[in-house]
Write a protein that holds these residues in place. Structure first.
Motif, PDB file in Angstrom:
ATOM      1  N   ASP A 140       4.354   2.595  10.314  1.00 47.89           N
ATOM      2  CA  ASP A 140       5.601   2.562   9.544  1.00 47.89           C
ATOM      3  C   ASP A 140       5.607   3.561   8.394  1.00 47.89           C
ATOM      4  O   ASP A 140       6.574   3.630   7.633  1.00 47.89           O
ATOM      5  CB  ASP A 140       5.854   1.147   9.012  1.00 47.89           C
ATOM      6  CG  ASP A 140       5.952   0.138  10.151  1.00 47.89           C
ATOM      7  OD1 ASP A 140       6.545   0.503  11.185  1.00 47.89           O
ATOM      8  OD2 ASP A 140       5.420  -0.970  10.020  1.00 47.89           O
ATOM      9  N   GLU A 141       4.522   4.354   8.265  1.00 48.29           N
ATOM     10  CA  GLU A 141       4.434   5.338   7.192  1.00 48.29           C
ATOM     11  C   GLU A 141       4.992   6.672   7.698  1.00 48.29           C
ATOM     12  O   GLU A 141       4.959   6.947   8.890  1.00 48.29           O
ATOM     13  CB  GLU A 141       2.958   5.474   6.753  1.00 48.29           C
ATOM     14  CG  GLU A 141       2.343   4.162   6.250  1.00 48.29           C
ATOM     15  CD  GLU A 141       2.000   3.173   7.368  1.00 48.29           C
ATOM     16  OE1 GLU A 141       1.724   3.619   8.490  1.00 48.29           O
ATOM     17  OE2 GLU A 141       2.043   1.946   7.104  1.00 48.29           O
ATOM     18  N   LEU A 142       5.461   7.508   6.753  1.00 51.50           N
ATOM     19  CA  LEU A 142       6.121   8.759   7.156  1.00 51.50           C
ATOM     20  C   LEU A 142       5.133   9.823   7.621  1.00 51.50           C
ATOM     21  O   LEU A 142       5.415  10.575   8.549  1.00 51.50           O
ATOM     22  CB  LEU A 142       6.932   9.320   5.977  1.00 51.50           C
ATOM     23  CG  LEU A 142       8.291   8.676   5.700  1.00 51.50           C
ATOM     24  CD1 LEU A 142       8.953   9.357   4.513  1.00 51.50           C
ATOM     25  CD2 LEU A 142       9.184   8.725   6.930  1.00 51.50           C
ATOM     26  N   ASP A 143       3.981   9.916   6.959  1.00 53.77           N
ATOM     27  CA  ASP A 143       3.070  11.042   7.177  1.00 53.77           C
ATOM     28  C   ASP A 143       1.717  10.527   7.662  1.00 53.77           C
ATOM     29  O   ASP A 143       0.909  10.043   6.865  1.00 53.77           O
ATOM     30  CB  ASP A 143       2.916  11.812   5.845  1.00 53.77           C
ATOM     31  CG  ASP A 143       1.963  12.989   5.962  1.00 53.77           C
ATOM     32  OD1 ASP A 143       1.471  13.278   7.070  1.00 53.77           O
ATOM     33  OD2 ASP A 143       1.699  13.622   4.911  1.00 53.77           O
ATOM     34  N   TYR A 144       1.436  10.653   8.956  1.00 48.35           N
ATOM     35  CA  TYR A 144       0.153  10.190   9.499  1.00 48.35           C
ATOM     36  C   TYR A 144      -0.995  11.110   9.089  1.00 48.35           C
ATOM     37  O   TYR A 144      -2.150  10.836   9.400  1.00 48.35           O
ATOM     38  CB  TYR A 144       0.215  10.063  11.023  1.00 48.35           C
ATOM     39  CG  TYR A 144       1.254   9.101  11.542  1.00 48.35           C
ATOM     40  CD1 TYR A 144       1.627   7.984  10.794  1.00 48.35           C
ATOM     41  CD2 TYR A 144       1.858   9.291  12.768  1.00 48.35           C
ATOM     42  CE1 TYR A 144       2.578   7.099  11.267  1.00 48.35           C
ATOM     43  CE2 TYR A 144       2.811   8.408  13.254  1.00 48.35           C
ATOM     44  CZ  TYR A 144       3.175   7.322  12.499  1.00 48.35           C
ATOM     45  OH  TYR A 144       4.113   6.452  12.976  1.00 48.35           O
ATOM     46  N   GLY A 145      -0.693  12.203   8.398  1.00 44.59           N
ATOM     47  CA  GLY A 145      -1.748  13.046   7.845  1.00 44.59           C
ATOM     48  C   GLY A 145      -2.429  12.409   6.645  1.00 44.59           C
ATOM     49  O   GLY A 145      -3.508  12.839   6.244  1.00 44.59           O
ATOM     50  N   GLN A 146      -1.791  11.381   6.062  1.00 41.35           N
ATOM     51  CA  GLN A 146      -2.377  10.681   4.910  1.00 41.35           C
ATOM     52  C   GLN A 146      -3.280   9.544   5.396  1.00 41.35           C
ATOM     53  O   GLN A 146      -2.918   8.824   6.328  1.00 41.35           O
ATOM     54  CB  GLN A 146      -1.265  10.077   4.045  1.00 41.35           C
ATOM     55  CG  GLN A 146      -0.399  11.120   3.354  1.00 41.35           C
ATOM     56  CD  GLN A 146      -1.113  11.776   2.196  1.00 41.35           C
ATOM     57  OE1 GLN A 146      -1.947  11.163   1.540  1.00 41.35           O
ATOM     58  NE2 GLN A 146      -0.798  13.035   1.965  1.00 41.35           N
ATOM     59  N   PRO A 147      -4.436   9.365   4.751  1.00 44.69           N
ATOM     60  CA  PRO A 147      -5.331   8.282   5.167  1.00 44.69           C
ATOM     61  C   PRO A 147      -4.825   6.914   4.689  1.00 44.69           C
ATOM     62  O   PRO A 147      -3.824   6.829   3.964  1.00 44.69           O
ATOM     63  CB  PRO A 147      -6.640   8.642   4.474  1.00 44.69           C
ATOM     64  CG  PRO A 147      -6.215   9.329   3.223  1.00 44.69           C
ATOM     65  CD  PRO A 147      -4.962  10.108   3.604  1.00 44.69           C
ATOM     66  N   ILE A 148      -5.525   5.877   5.086  1.00 44.27           N
ATOM     67  CA  ILE A 148      -5.311   4.519   4.586  1.00 44.27           C
ATOM     68  C   ILE A 148      -6.651   4.033   4.055  1.00 44.27           C
ATOM     69  O   ILE A 148      -7.703   4.359   4.613  1.00 44.27           O
ATOM     70  CB  ILE A 148      -4.757   3.592   5.698  1.00 44.27           C
ATOM     71  CG1 ILE A 148      -3.365   4.070   6.133  1.00 44.27           C
ATOM     72  CG2 ILE A 148      -4.715   2.151   5.239  1.00 44.27           C
ATOM     73  CD1 ILE A 148      -2.680   3.190   7.166  1.00 44.27           C
ATOM     74  N   VAL A 149      -6.620   3.302   2.954  1.00 37.24           N
ATOM     75  CA  VAL A 149      -7.830   2.757   2.339  1.00 37.24           C
ATOM     76  C   VAL A 149      -7.677   1.245   2.270  1.00 37.24           C
ATOM     77  O   VAL A 149      -6.623   0.752   1.855  1.00 37.24           O
ATOM     78  CB  VAL A 149      -8.042   3.334   0.922  1.00 37.24           C
ATOM     79  CG1 VAL A 149      -9.218   2.658   0.226  1.00 37.24           C
ATOM     80  CG2 VAL A 149      -8.269   4.848   0.988  1.00 37.24           C
TER      81      VAL A 149
END
Ligand code: MD3
Ligand code: FE
Length: 215
Positions: free
Chosen positions: A137-146
């Motif tokens: 559901d996030e816009l940019d899959y280039g960003q990680p998740i912590v």
């Protein structure tokens, strides 16, 4: 490692689980008290609640959010929104202690300049599970998740890019931090039903704080 084997690493060094997926055992231990104080302040303003899914069921995990955006679900679908639908107010601001930990953990895994705008607070009681899903559901899959685990230990299910792929079972304990991005960003994952127990600080609860750049 076989699928049924439980991966239970020692505290300390970074564990590279898969390309783009990292476990930092005990990384948040020294800061746990501050994180819990911040989480309790969020809950006072935006109490944990079990969202309705688009399919009409209620989720087992009780959720709240802080930051500019919060993850919400109702009969219309999953999405991020700036307002708590229960109160009509913006989500509580993200405490700098929370944002700071997420940024440092991401940097320790090679993701520079991670600035989350959403922190999802997941509350588990014994028996609570989170079924296998992708975070999409996030816009940019280039960003990680912590993600930061606090309280009772859980078994995390770490799958592949297809729902049917085998899952690694990973023990997550109080203070453990997971970071995933790049090629691991869209892997399926979930949490096995929480075992009964009593954590010295949180009692019969597990809290998971999940940091995303959603917008
Ligand atoms: C995804 N929360 O809120 S986060 C969620 O423990 C969620 O409450 C879980 O999944 C929880 O969406 C787990 C940790 C996690 C770890 C590794 C992953 C999610 C991952 C690897 C790939 C994709
Ligand atoms: Fe998820």
């Amino acid at each position: 490692m076989s699928q049924s084997e439980l991966f239970a690493p020692e505290a300390g060094a970074r564990q590279d689980l898969a390309p783009g997926a990292f476990l930092l055992p005990g990384y948040a231990l020294d800061e746990a008290e501050g994180l819990l104080t911040a989480a309790e302040a969020v809950y006072a303003a935006a109490p944990p609640r079990r969202w309705l899914t688009p399919g009409g069921r209620r989720m087992a995990v009780a959720m709240s959010n802080c930051g500019e955006l919060g993850w919400i679900s109702d009969e219309h679908g999953y999405r991020y929104g700036a307002l708590d639908p229960d109160s009509g107010h913006p989500w509580p601001a993200m405490d700098p202690r929370l944002r700071g930990l997420a940024g440092r953990a991401a940097a320790a895994c090679g993701f520079a300049d991670f600035r989350p705008d959403a922190c999802l607070l997941n509350r588990y009681e014994p028996g609570t599970r989170l079924s296998l899903h992708q975070d999409k559901d996030e816009l940019d899959y280039g960003q990680p998740i912590v993600s930061v685990s606090l309280g009772l230990p859980a078994i995390f299910l770490f799958g592949g890019l297809r729902r049917a792929d085998a899952c690694l079972r990973l023990a997550l304990r109080h203070g453990d931090v997971l970071v995933w991005g790049g090629p691991a960003r869209l892997r399926y994952h979930g949490v096995a039903p929480l075992a009964a127990g009593a954590h010295e600080r949180l009692g019969a609860l597990r809290l998971n704080l999940t940091f995303r750049k959603a917008g």
